[in-house]
Design an enzyme around this catalytic site. Structure first.
Site, mmCIF file in Angstrom:
data_model
loop_
_atom_site.group_PDB
_atom_site.id
_atom_site.type_symbol
_atom_site.label_atom_id
_atom_site.label_comp_id
_atom_site.label_asym_id
_atom_site.label_seq_id
_atom_site.Cartn_x
_atom_site.Cartn_y
_atom_site.Cartn_z
ATOM 1 C CB CYS A 134 37.785 39.159 40.861
ATOM 2 S SG CYS A 134 39.134 40.345 40.763
ATOM 3 C CB CYS A 137 37.347 42.981 40.586
ATOM 4 S SG CYS A 137 38.607 42.044 39.685
ATOM 5 C CG ASP A 138 33.773 42.626 42.254
ATOM 6 O OD1 ASP A 138 33.772 43.611 41.668
ATOM 7 O OD2 ASP A 138 33.055 41.706 41.742
#
Ligand SMILES: Cc1cc2nc3c(=O)[nH]c(=O)nc-3n(C[C@H](O)[C@H](O)[C@H](O)COP(=O)(O)OP(=O)(O)OC[C@H]3O[C@@H](n4cnc5c(N)ncnc54)[C@H](O)[C@@H]3O)c2cc1C
Length: 308
Positions: A134, A137-138
């Site tokens: 993701c 997300c990261d």
């Protein structure tokens, strides 16, 4: 053991515990059935920087524990049982686990989704240590680094674009010789100065023990092997929703996600789908918890109509 509830929530991730909090706080007798441990994908999430209210970020495990205890404070209960079968048209609805059958006036699917892995040796051990699924997300952890993105669809293209604004170099590896992603991504990606492509290629091995240090890429046409040194690998080859329980009772879309009307409402009255398991444009903690709240709002309206 009590088996009748106003609301049964299948899955104890963020969507599930948000629904549990809202339901219990509204006075509904609420049960969360969770097959593993509270938090769902939060358990695999080292650090969350984009959930509002935590200016320094928060680790996934702690956030999960806090969501669970907040819902329990208002009387929601959790039982660690896997739901194996449902009768959603029954009145009340029946929720079967290996231990017993529960009766529920309303049911919330909060079973989430998992990223489709490459299936390579060492992949699981390197999750959160260079391997990610993701970019939204990261991605921020890869500022100034070299990252490889695998895939050629919309998710891979948008991940590569997002990463090109953060990372020093992005290498997109795709099995075909052109992107499957919609045209809108093509020219920004092809013109990005720090994005390179490896067409007709596959990542066939990962390097690194404690952290990812590189990947081995094979050209499917020539058979040529290339070792790429990188700090990050984002696998964007699709997701697998945990929707098998709904099969035959609710419509699933082409990707296997539970079809809703754009809100958590499914096609069966009193049955809701929240978070990553439903057809939704963004799968994040913040959207899952918003769904949980909305599902309870809709369930309260449904229950009030049943009673009147
Ligand atoms: C590595 C990683 C990093 C991420 N980073 C971020 C981030 O920084 N920010 C962000 O907003 N989002 C992030 N996400 C995404 C976020 O975690 C998900 O969007 C969110 O957890 C979805 O919540 P959910 O409640 O829909 O499902 P999930 O979190 O997937 O929870 C579903 C739960 O249902 C349970 N379950 C499934 N089937 C059954 C069954 N039959 N019976 C009982 N229980 C069942 C599962 O065990 C699981 O606990 C990340 C995800 C991953 C994997």
């Amino acid at each position: 053991m009590e088996n009748r509830f106003d609301m049964i929530i299948i899955g104890g991730g963020p969507g599930g515990y948000s629904a549990a909090l809202y339901a219990a706080r509204s006075g509904l007798k609420t049960l969360v059935l969770e097959k593993f441990s509270a938090g769902g994908q939060l358990g695999q999430t080292h650090w969350i920087d984009n959930y509002p209210g935590f200016p320094e970020g928060i680790d996934g495990f702690t956030l999960a524990q806090q969501m669970q205890s907040q819902a329990h404070r208002f009387g929601a209960e959790t039982r660690y049982e896997q739901v194996i079968r449902l009768e959603l048209q029954a009145q009340p609805k029946r929720v079967h686990t290996a231990k017993q059958t529960y009766l529920a006036k309303t049911v919330v699917f909060a079973t989430g989704a998992n990223a489709r892995p490459l299936g390579l040796a060492g992949e699981e051990a390197l999750i959160g240590r260079g391997v990610g699924y993701c970019a939204a997300c990261d991605g921020m952890f890869y500022k100034g680094k070299t990252v490889v993105v695998v895939g050629g669809g919309n998710t891979a293209a948008s991940d590569a674009l997002l990463l090109s604004r953060v990372a020093e170099k992005v290498i997109l590896v795709h099995r075909r010789d052109t992107l499957r992603a919609t045209k809108v991504y093509h020219s920004p990606l092809l013109n990005a100065p720090n994005v390179q492509f490896r067409w007709d290629s596959e990542v066939v091995a990962l390097q690194g023990q404690e952290r990812l240090t590189g990947v081995t890429v094979k050209n499917l046409k020539t058979g040529g092997i290339e070792e790429i040194s990188c700090q990050g690998l984002f696998v964007s080859i699709g997701r697998l929703p945990n929707s098998a329980l709904a099969e035959g009772q609710l419509t699933l879309d082409d990707g296997g996600y539970i079809q809703t009307d754009g809100t958590p409402q499914t096609e069966i009255a009193g049955v809701y789908a929240v978070g990553d398991v439903r057809n939704t444009p963004l799968r994040q903690v913040v959207t899952a918890v918003a769904d949980g709240a909305l599902a309870v709002h809709q369930a309260e309206f449904y229950l009030s109509q049943q009673e009147s």
